[in-house]
Design a protein around this motif. Structure first.
Motif, mmCIF file in Angstrom:
data_model
loop_
_atom_site.group_PDB
_atom_site.id
_atom_site.type_symbol
_atom_site.label_atom_id
_atom_site.label_comp_id
_atom_site.label_asym_id
_atom_site.label_seq_id
_atom_site.Cartn_x
_atom_site.Cartn_y
_atom_site.Cartn_z
ATOM 1 N N ALA A 251 24.742 36.232 -1.098
ATOM 2 C CA ALA A 251 24.581 37.813 -0.878
ATOM 3 C C ALA A 251 24.202 38.260 0.242
ATOM 4 N N PHE A 252 24.356 39.561 0.619
ATOM 5 C CA PHE A 252 24.069 40.178 1.758
ATOM 6 C C PHE A 252 23.578 41.531 1.139
ATOM 7 N N ILE A 253 22.540 42.132 2.072
ATOM 8 C CA ILE A 253 22.103 43.665 1.897
ATOM 9 C C ILE A 253 22.451 44.273 3.172
ATOM 10 N N SER A 254 23.228 45.402 3.068
ATOM 11 C CA SER A 254 23.714 46.090 4.498
ATOM 12 C C SER A 254 23.105 47.398 4.315
ATOM 13 N N LEU A 255 22.330 47.523 5.634
ATOM 14 C CA LEU A 255 21.573 48.755 5.993
ATOM 15 C C LEU A 255 22.516 49.538 6.991
ATOM 16 N N GLY A 256 23.553 49.981 6.540
ATOM 17 C CA GLY A 256 24.361 50.799 7.255
ATOM 18 C C GLY A 256 24.279 52.509 7.096
ATOM 19 N N THR A 257 25.126 53.092 7.396
ATOM 20 C CA THR A 257 25.549 54.510 7.109
ATOM 21 C C THR A 257 25.045 54.833 5.470
ATOM 22 N N ALA A 382 22.232 42.570 -11.972
ATOM 23 C CA ALA A 382 21.939 41.634 -13.251
ATOM 24 C C ALA A 382 22.534 41.937 -14.600
ATOM 25 N N ALA A 383 22.819 43.198 -14.600
ATOM 26 C CA ALA A 383 23.297 43.780 -15.841
ATOM 27 C C ALA A 383 24.651 43.299 -16.028
ATOM 28 N N ALA A 384 25.300 43.179 -14.745
ATOM 29 C CA ALA A 384 26.719 42.717 -14.699
ATOM 30 C C ALA A 384 26.965 41.195 -14.703
ATOM 31 N N GLY A 385 25.847 40.361 -14.803
ATOM 32 C CA GLY A 385 25.720 38.959 -14.843
ATOM 33 C C GLY A 385 25.400 38.380 -13.779
ATOM 34 N N THR A 386 25.386 38.955 -12.410
ATOM 35 C CA THR A 386 24.912 38.298 -11.421
ATOM 36 C C THR A 386 23.455 38.378 -10.918
ATOM 37 N N ARG A 387 22.745 37.309 -10.711
ATOM 38 C CA ARG A 387 21.374 37.264 -10.504
ATOM 39 C C ARG A 387 21.300 36.596 -9.146
ATOM 40 N N LEU A 388 20.449 37.179 -8.335
ATOM 41 C CA LEU A 388 20.185 36.625 -6.799
ATOM 42 C C LEU A 388 18.821 36.021 -6.762
ATOM 43 N N ASP A 389 18.602 35.158 -5.890
ATOM 44 C CA ASP A 389 17.461 34.515 -5.634
ATOM 45 C C ASP A 389 16.939 34.873 -4.114
ATOM 46 N N ARG A 390 17.875 35.239 -3.261
ATOM 47 C CA ARG A 390 17.703 35.675 -1.764
ATOM 48 C C ARG A 390 19.011 36.600 -1.379
ATOM 49 N N VAL A 391 18.825 37.195 -0.555
ATOM 50 C CA VAL A 391 19.929 38.012 0.194
ATOM 51 C C VAL A 391 19.753 37.942 1.954
ATOM 52 N N THR A 392 20.848 38.107 2.605
ATOM 53 C CA THR A 392 20.899 38.206 4.145
ATOM 54 C C THR A 392 20.818 39.664 4.409
ATOM 55 N N GLY A 393 19.781 40.088 5.376
ATOM 56 C CA GLY A 393 19.699 41.401 5.663
ATOM 57 C C GLY A 393 20.633 41.731 6.974
ATOM 58 N N VAL A 394 21.496 42.786 6.999
ATOM 59 C CA VAL A 394 22.510 42.842 7.943
ATOM 60 C C VAL A 394 22.556 44.437 7.946
ATOM 61 N N GLY A 395 23.257 44.997 9.295
ATOM 62 C CA GLY A 395 23.328 46.551 9.537
ATOM 63 C C GLY A 395 22.374 47.056 10.377
#
Length: 481
Positions: A251-257, A382-395
């Motif tokens: 998973a990744f988290i994107s801090l863009g516009t 999480a409600a949609a069935g996807t649980r994460l333990d870490r993310v990669t930050g980009v943007g």
């Protein structure tokens, strides 16, 4: 060499990679957005072509030998835009962009038809393409009557480059016309907006060859005449290919516009009630889920304009050590919100202001407000069935350590920061161009980046951030009512 082209909202970027995926050249050109009315957001497709010509001219003048060695081109682009062409391929009106919310009534009408959620696996959001066509039908009937083709923004670039009407699965999944599980256009959903498959481009996977570059354009820029153009992907799917976020658990988290919390899936896992997007990935037989917020760095840029400062200066004023939330809360709904509210008419707010609330307090509130909006996305995933333990930050926003610390603590997740490099849509598009040209294994090409550091949640502030998030959550219904 392999060329990646990314058509963003604020500019076009192109880069070259070699067979070992080393970036050897890049160029960019800026774009502007027209906002003629509140909630409207448009661009002239001719400006996209001008920008593309600019970047390719720069590459030819600076790196002619490298450009001449290109074997494959990949495309990435802003999603959901409605680019309308007549029977001769002429653009009929400015493209209605992804962050345009004028079609909220039409979106609600389509979403009330249970077939849309059942077939697409998604809510019909106002920013998606189908409600925009319904808006054009209702408000510009003379334009609608002349529509022969509907193209997404990057696919208009493809049409100009190749003369072919083609799209890929990941981008087309954001139109509200695609059967996302079966990866094909839905005739009944198209009919609901008085269109049919003849109005749509043909479909390929993002890793497949879609067309060949026009000979006259190959000669203009000194390219081979057998250069192939890959299917490519919507900007988030292409960025995921650049990040190596292609296997379940990544998973990744994107801090863009805008902001995106993106998780790769090996199966189709829809849950439209959570307002999570469930789309095809750019790689065959894969899907992804993402929560989307409409104002991420855009919120800080907006506040920086009011504060008459630079966003980097504002976050620098906060220092290096993460602070406990001050009691000032910012809701970043400057253009409405998608996940989890699907609300085009809600607007942002500062709440809890006092005489002691200085510029730094408001900056801190903006940073935290965006972090809490990502927390909303995490809960929806999480409600949609996807649980994460870490993310990669980009943007662009990920260059702020303070912001990443706030996000890690608000989400209670480790945030990995990649080593220096470009892992965005243009790089992912170049990877797709490589795969298509060489028939390479997508999973061997789309590898994960090296990680420079990991930002862990700050345990000492976990309780304070939980309390602040509870305040944040309580404010939406109060504001909405």
């Amino acid at each position: 060499m392999y060329l990646g082209i990314d058509l963003g909202t604020s500019g076009i970027k192109a880069l070259l990679i070699d067979g070992k995926q080393r970036i050897t050249a890049s160029a960019s050109a800026s774009l502007n957005v027209s906002r003629p009315h509140s909630g409207w957001s448009e661009q002239n497709p001719a400006h996209w072509i001008d920008a593309l010509e600019t970047v390719l001219d720069v590459m030819k003048s600076t790196f002619p030998a490298r450009l001449a060695a290109v074997r494959g081109i990949g495309l990435s682009g802003q999603m959901h835009g409605a680019t309308l062409l007549d029977s001769s391929g002429k653009v009929l009106r400015p493209c209605i962009l992804w962050n345009d919310t004028r079609a909220y009534k039409e979106a609600a009408a389509l979403d009330a038809d249970p077939r849309f959620r059942k077939i697409t696996g998604n809510i019909v959001f106002p920013g998606f393409t189908a409600p925009k066509l319904l808006w054009v039908k209702n408000n510009e009937p003379e334009v609608f009557g002349r529509v022969a083709r509907v193209l997404l923004p990057k696919d208009y670039l493809r049409f100009w480059l190749t003369g072919e009407y083609v799209s890929d699965m990941s981008d087309s999944a954001g139109t509200s016309w695609l059967d996302v599980e079966e990866r094909r256009w839905s005739p009944e959903l198209l009919a609901a907006t008085d269109l049919d498959e003849s109005h749509m481009p043909s479909l390929v996977e993002g890793t497949e060859i879609s067309a060949v570059l026009k000979p006259e354009l190959a000669r203009r820029w000194g390219l081979r005449e057998d250069v192939v153009v890959a299917g490519g992907g919507g900007d988030n799917a292409a960025s995921a290919c650049g990040m190596g976020t292609v296997s379940p658990g990544h998973a990744f988290i994107s801090l863009g516009t805008s902001g995106v919390l993106f998780a790769a899936n090996g199966a189709y896992m829809p849950n439209p009630a959570s307002a999570v997007h469930t789309f095809c990935h750019a790689l065959p037989k894969t899907w992804h889920q993402m929560g989307v917020i409409l104002s991420a760095t855009d919120a800080l840029n907006w506040y920086a304009g009011i504060a008459r400062s630079d966003p980097a200066n504002l976050t620098a004023e906060l220092g290096d050590r993460l602070k406990a939330p001050s009691g000032v809360t910012f809701l970043p709904y400057l253009s409405g919100e998608r996940t989890p509210h699907n609300d085009a008419t809600i607007r942002g707010a500062f709440v809890g202001l006092g005489r002691e609330s200085d510029r730094a307090a408001l900056t801190q509130a903006v940073v935290e407000g965006v972090a809490f909006a990502f927390r909303d996305c995490l809960e929806a995933l999480a409600a949609a069935g996807t649980r994460l333990d870490r993310v990669t930050g980009v943007g662009g926003g990920s260059r702020s350590d303070y912001w990443l610390k706030a996000i890690a603590t608000a989400l209670d997740l480790a945030v990995d920061v990649p080593a220096d490099g470009d892992f965005g849509g243009a790089f992912g598009a170049a990877r797709l161009g490589l795969i298509a040209a060489e028939k390479a294994d997508p999973w061997e090409v789309c590898t994960l980046p090296a990680i420079a550091e990991t930002i862990e949640p700050e345990a000492r502030l976990r309780g304070a951030f939980e309390d602040a998030y509870a305040r944040y959550r309580a404010l939406y219904p109060a504001l909405r009512n």
